[in-house]
Design a protein around this motif. Structure first.
Motif, PDB file in Angstrom:
ATOM      1  N   HIS A   1      -5.612  13.126  -4.503  1.00 14.50           N
ATOM      2  CA  HIS A   1      -5.277  13.124  -3.071  1.00 14.50           C
ATOM      3  C   HIS A   1      -4.005  12.320  -2.803  1.00 14.50           C
ATOM      4  N   LEU A   2      -3.558  11.535  -3.789  1.00 13.01           N
ATOM      5  CA  LEU A   2      -2.322  10.765  -3.648  1.00 13.01           C
ATOM      6  C   LEU A   2      -1.096  11.528  -4.140  1.00 13.01           C
ATOM      7  N   ARG A   3      -1.293  12.699  -4.686  1.00 11.27           N
ATOM      8  CA  ARG A   3      -0.173  13.473  -5.233  1.00 11.27           C
ATOM      9  C   ARG A   3       0.655  14.080  -4.102  1.00 11.27           C
ATOM     10  N   ALA A   4       1.961  13.917  -4.194  1.00 16.92           N
ATOM     11  CA  ALA A   4       2.883  14.463  -3.193  1.00 16.92           C
ATOM     12  C   ALA A   4       3.447  15.798  -3.686  1.00 16.92           C
ATOM     13  N   GLU A   5       4.094  16.519  -2.797  1.00 17.94           N
ATOM     14  CA  GLU A   5       4.601  17.847  -3.141  1.00 17.94           C
ATOM     15  C   GLU A   5       5.649  17.801  -4.245  1.00 17.94           C
ATOM     16  N   ASP A   6       6.344  16.677  -4.377  1.00 17.93           N
ATOM     17  CA  ASP A   6       7.382  16.578  -5.402  1.00 17.93           C
ATOM     18  C   ASP A   6       6.823  16.182  -6.766  1.00 17.93           C
ATOM     19  N   GLY A   7       5.490  16.067  -6.881  1.00 20.08           N
ATOM     20  CA  GLY A   7       4.878  15.727  -8.151  1.00 20.08           C
ATOM     21  C   GLY A   7       4.704  14.246  -8.386  1.00 20.08           C
ATOM     22  N   MET A   8       5.271  13.418  -7.521  1.00 18.64           N
ATOM     23  CA  MET A   8       5.082  11.984  -7.619  1.00 18.64           C
ATOM     24  C   MET A   8       3.804  11.589  -6.868  1.00 18.64           C
ATOM     25  N   TYR A   9       3.452  10.315  -6.963  1.00 23.41           N
ATOM     26  CA  TYR A   9       2.190   9.852  -6.381  1.00 23.41           C
ATOM     27  C   TYR A   9       2.440   8.712  -5.401  1.00 23.41           C
ATOM     28  N   TRP A  10       1.795   8.795  -4.244  1.00 30.10           N
ATOM     29  CA  TRP A  10       1.859   7.713  -3.284  1.00 30.10           C
ATOM     30  C   TRP A  10       1.187   6.467  -3.865  1.00 30.10           C
ATOM     31  N   THR A  11       1.698   5.319  -3.492  1.00 26.39           N
ATOM     32  CA  THR A  11       1.162   4.066  -4.036  1.00 26.39           C
ATOM     33  C   THR A  11      -0.297   3.867  -3.654  1.00 26.39           C
ATOM     34  N   GLY A  12      -0.639   4.137  -2.392  1.00 25.31           N
ATOM     35  CA  GLY A  12      -2.011   3.867  -1.987  1.00 25.31           C
ATOM     36  C   GLY A  12      -2.413   4.567  -0.705  1.00 25.31           C
ATOM     37  N   TYR A  13      -3.698   4.401  -0.373  1.00 24.39           N
ATOM     38  CA  TYR A  13      -4.300   5.077   0.776  1.00 24.39           C
ATOM     39  C   TYR A  13      -5.279   4.121   1.442  1.00 24.39           C
ATOM     40  N   VAL A  14      -5.083   3.882   2.762  1.00 27.14           N
ATOM     41  CA  VAL A  14      -5.991   3.050   3.548  1.00 27.14           C
ATOM     42  C   VAL A  14      -7.048   3.981   4.141  1.00 27.14           C
ATOM     43  N   PHE A  15      -8.237   3.958   3.551  1.00 27.13           N
ATOM     44  CA  PHE A  15      -9.197   5.000   3.901  1.00 27.13           C
ATOM     45  C   PHE A  15      -9.838   4.785   5.264  1.00 27.13           C
TER      46      PHE A  15
ATOM     47  N   ASP B   1      -7.306   6.471   7.395  1.00 27.80           N
ATOM     48  CA  ASP B   1      -6.855   7.770   6.913  1.00 27.80           C
ATOM     49  C   ASP B   1      -5.329   7.813   6.850  1.00 27.80           C
ATOM     50  N   ALA B   2      -4.757   6.799   6.192  1.00 24.21           N
ATOM     51  CA  ALA B   2      -3.298   6.657   6.194  1.00 24.21           C
ATOM     52  C   ALA B   2      -2.771   6.346   4.797  1.00 24.21           C
ATOM     53  N   ILE B   3      -1.729   7.075   4.411  1.00 26.64           N
ATOM     54  CA  ILE B   3      -0.984   6.725   3.196  1.00 26.64           C
ATOM     55  C   ILE B   3      -0.213   5.446   3.470  1.00 26.64           C
ATOM     56  N   TRP B   4      -0.350   4.458   2.582  1.00 27.91           N
ATOM     57  CA  TRP B   4       0.388   3.200   2.749  1.00 27.91           C
ATOM     58  C   TRP B   4       0.507   2.506   1.403  1.00 27.91           C
ATOM     59  N   PRO B   5       1.665   1.949   1.107  1.00 23.83           N
ATOM     60  CA  PRO B   5       2.941   2.091   1.817  1.00 23.83           C
ATOM     61  C   PRO B   5       3.531   3.486   1.600  1.00 23.83           C
ATOM     62  N   ARG B   6       4.520   3.814   2.404  1.00 27.28           N
ATOM     63  CA  ARG B   6       5.112   5.141   2.300  1.00 27.28           C
ATOM     64  C   ARG B   6       6.146   5.129   1.176  1.00 27.28           C
ATOM     65  N   GLU B   7       5.656   5.045  -0.047  1.00 36.59           N
ATOM     66  CA  GLU B   7       6.532   5.015  -1.210  1.00 36.59           C
ATOM     67  C   GLU B   7       5.854   5.738  -2.360  1.00 36.59           C
ATOM     68  N   ARG B   8       6.661   6.371  -3.197  1.00 31.44           N
ATOM     69  CA  ARG B   8       6.183   7.056  -4.396  1.00 31.44           C
ATOM     70  C   ARG B   8       6.926   6.440  -5.578  1.00 31.44           C
ATOM     71  N   THR B   9       6.218   5.668  -6.367  1.00 30.09           N
ATOM     72  CA  THR B   9       6.880   4.869  -7.392  1.00 30.09           C
ATOM     73  C   THR B   9       6.811   5.528  -8.770  1.00 30.09           C
ATOM     74  N   ALA B  10       7.849   5.278  -9.558  1.00 27.65           N
ATOM     75  CA  ALA B  10       7.894   5.806 -10.918  1.00 27.65           C
ATOM     76  C   ALA B  10       6.746   5.264 -11.750  1.00 27.65           C
ATOM     77  N   TRP B  11       6.359   4.002 -11.489  1.00 25.13           N
ATOM     78  CA  TRP B  11       5.295   3.417 -12.306  1.00 25.13           C
ATOM     79  C   TRP B  11       3.915   3.957 -11.952  1.00 25.13           C
ATOM     80  N   THR B  12       3.702   4.352 -10.696  1.00 30.87           N
ATOM     81  CA  THR B  12       2.417   4.972 -10.362  1.00 30.87           C
ATOM     82  C   THR B  12       2.290   6.313 -11.083  1.00 30.87           C
ATOM     83  N   ALA B  13       3.340   7.115 -11.017  1.00 31.53           N
ATOM     84  CA  ALA B  13       3.329   8.382 -11.745  1.00 31.53           C
ATOM     85  C   ALA B  13       3.218   8.132 -13.246  1.00 31.53           C
TER      86      ALA B  13
END
Length: 360
Positions: A292-306, A309-321
């Motif tokens: 559910h953290l996967r973005a359309e560009d294939g990278m992954y959002w850092t986290g999700y505040v359940f 119901d919010a993606i946070w922070p709004r960043e997709r990091t190389a290390w998460t992927a």
């Protein structure tokens, strides 16, 4: 774009198809600068540990030239004492943003270098990087304390911080064992390293009081397993003790309790730890959950505040992927990734656990 043939090893049903893996690898490659540096994302800082994590993911995907460039960046920018700064502005060595020198950040080059060698068999690379690894290990061991634990950083003014972090020392433990594997391969014995590894492993297994209390953080829960200090029944006991506290079924792993925030990096690392202790089914479940953290560009959002119901922070990091790809590579049987994380073939050092009762 990465060829599909190179990402076949990263296919995992329910987690990644070959095309999805290709997109994720391409996403990490797009973050990498021309000089080899891999910041968190373009415009953000680089730290040496996450830089290595992303480079290892590139190797797992067969992108060995890109991974090699990442290690050359480290070699060029190593400081005279064997360390690196804790953070650099978008990978710019001329602009460090945090001049502290963290021991686990500096040690992790050994994990990456050994992983690259196991992935490529490139002896010339190992010859070039060996002095870099030696200098980094010697810097780290200067901060090891009499109880075996490793002080977590050196301040910008050179003052050593003797307080130790369980997560950081667990990562250092894995790194020192990889460094010892290199030394054995090169037939260059390092008895001081063997002793240091033994004392550090003993502290991690037997003396939690020697580390700062960061038990709210999930990394302190699973890192003794991920770093290889705990295996077998001890690993199983530790994971079971914290499972309900940190794991949110269907979503992933909390970064810190009681915050209602699951993070991709911690979830993928826990999956890797579970795989290392022989629980591949649970590892696969967690990797499926965090899609559910996967973005359309294939990278992954850092986290999700359940709760929000919010993606946070709004960043997709190389290390998460990167952490996701390494977990997938391990479950998929990639030999280099398996060797550095399962650790069955890594040296254990001189084990003080075998000493007479009352000596330690």
């Amino acid at each position: 774009m990465t060829s599909p043939e190179r990402t076949e090893r990263l296919v995992l049903p329910g987690v990644l198809t070959a095309g999805q893996a290709e997109l994720t690898v391409a996403g990490i490659a797009a973050v990498q600068r021309g000089d080899g540096a891999i910041p968190w994302f373009r415009g953000h800082h680089l730290d040496p540990w996450d830089h290595v994590e992303a480079a290892m993911a590139l190797d797992a995907a067969g992108e060995h030239d890109r991974a090699g460039a990442a290690y050359r960046w480290l070699a060029r920018h190593q400081l005279p004492d064997g360390s690196w700064y804790a953070a650099y502005a978008d990978g710019d060595a001329a602009a460090p943003t945090d001049r502290a020198r963290e021991t686990n950040f500096c040690a992790y080059v050994a994990v990456g270098v050994w992983h690259h060698y196991l992935s490529t068999g490139d002896d010339a690379f190992l010859d070039r990087m060996w002095p870099v690894v030696v200098a980094a290990v010697e810097f780290v061991l200067r901060l090891q304390q009499p109880g075996g634990q490793v002080g977590w950083k050196q301040e910008p003014d050179g003052t050593p911080v003797t307080d130790a972090l369980l997560t950081g020392s667990s990562s250092v433990y894995q790194a020192l064992r990889c460094a010892l594997a290199m030394a054995e391969h090169r037939e260059e014995p390092q008895p001081d390293w063997e002793l240091a590894v033994g004392w550090l492993g003993h502290a991690l297994r037997r003396h939690p009081e020697r580390f700062l209390d960061k038990s709210r953080y999930s990394m302190d829960w699973y890192y003794p397993v991920l770093g290889g200090a705990l295996r077998g029944a001890a690993a199983k006991e530790r994971i079971e003790a914290g499972w309900d506290r940190f794991v949110v079924p269907g979503l992933g792993v909390r970064c810190v309790v009681p915050n209602p925030w699951v993070t991709g990096g911690e979830s993928a690392e826990l999956a890797l730890a579970l795989w290392a202790m022989g629980e591949s089914d649970r590892a696969l479940d967690i990797l499926k959950w965090i899609q559910h953290l996967r973005a359309e560009d294939g990278m992954y959002w850092t986290g999700y505040v359940f709760e929000d119901d919010a993606i946070w922070p709004r960043e997709r990091t190389a290390w998460t992927a990167g952490s996701l790809l390494l977990a997938v590579a391990a479950l998929g049987g990639d030999d280099a990734t398996a060797q550095v994380f399962q650790g069955e073939e890594l040296p254990l050092g001189l084990d003080p656990d075998c000493c007479e009762p009352g000596v330690i």
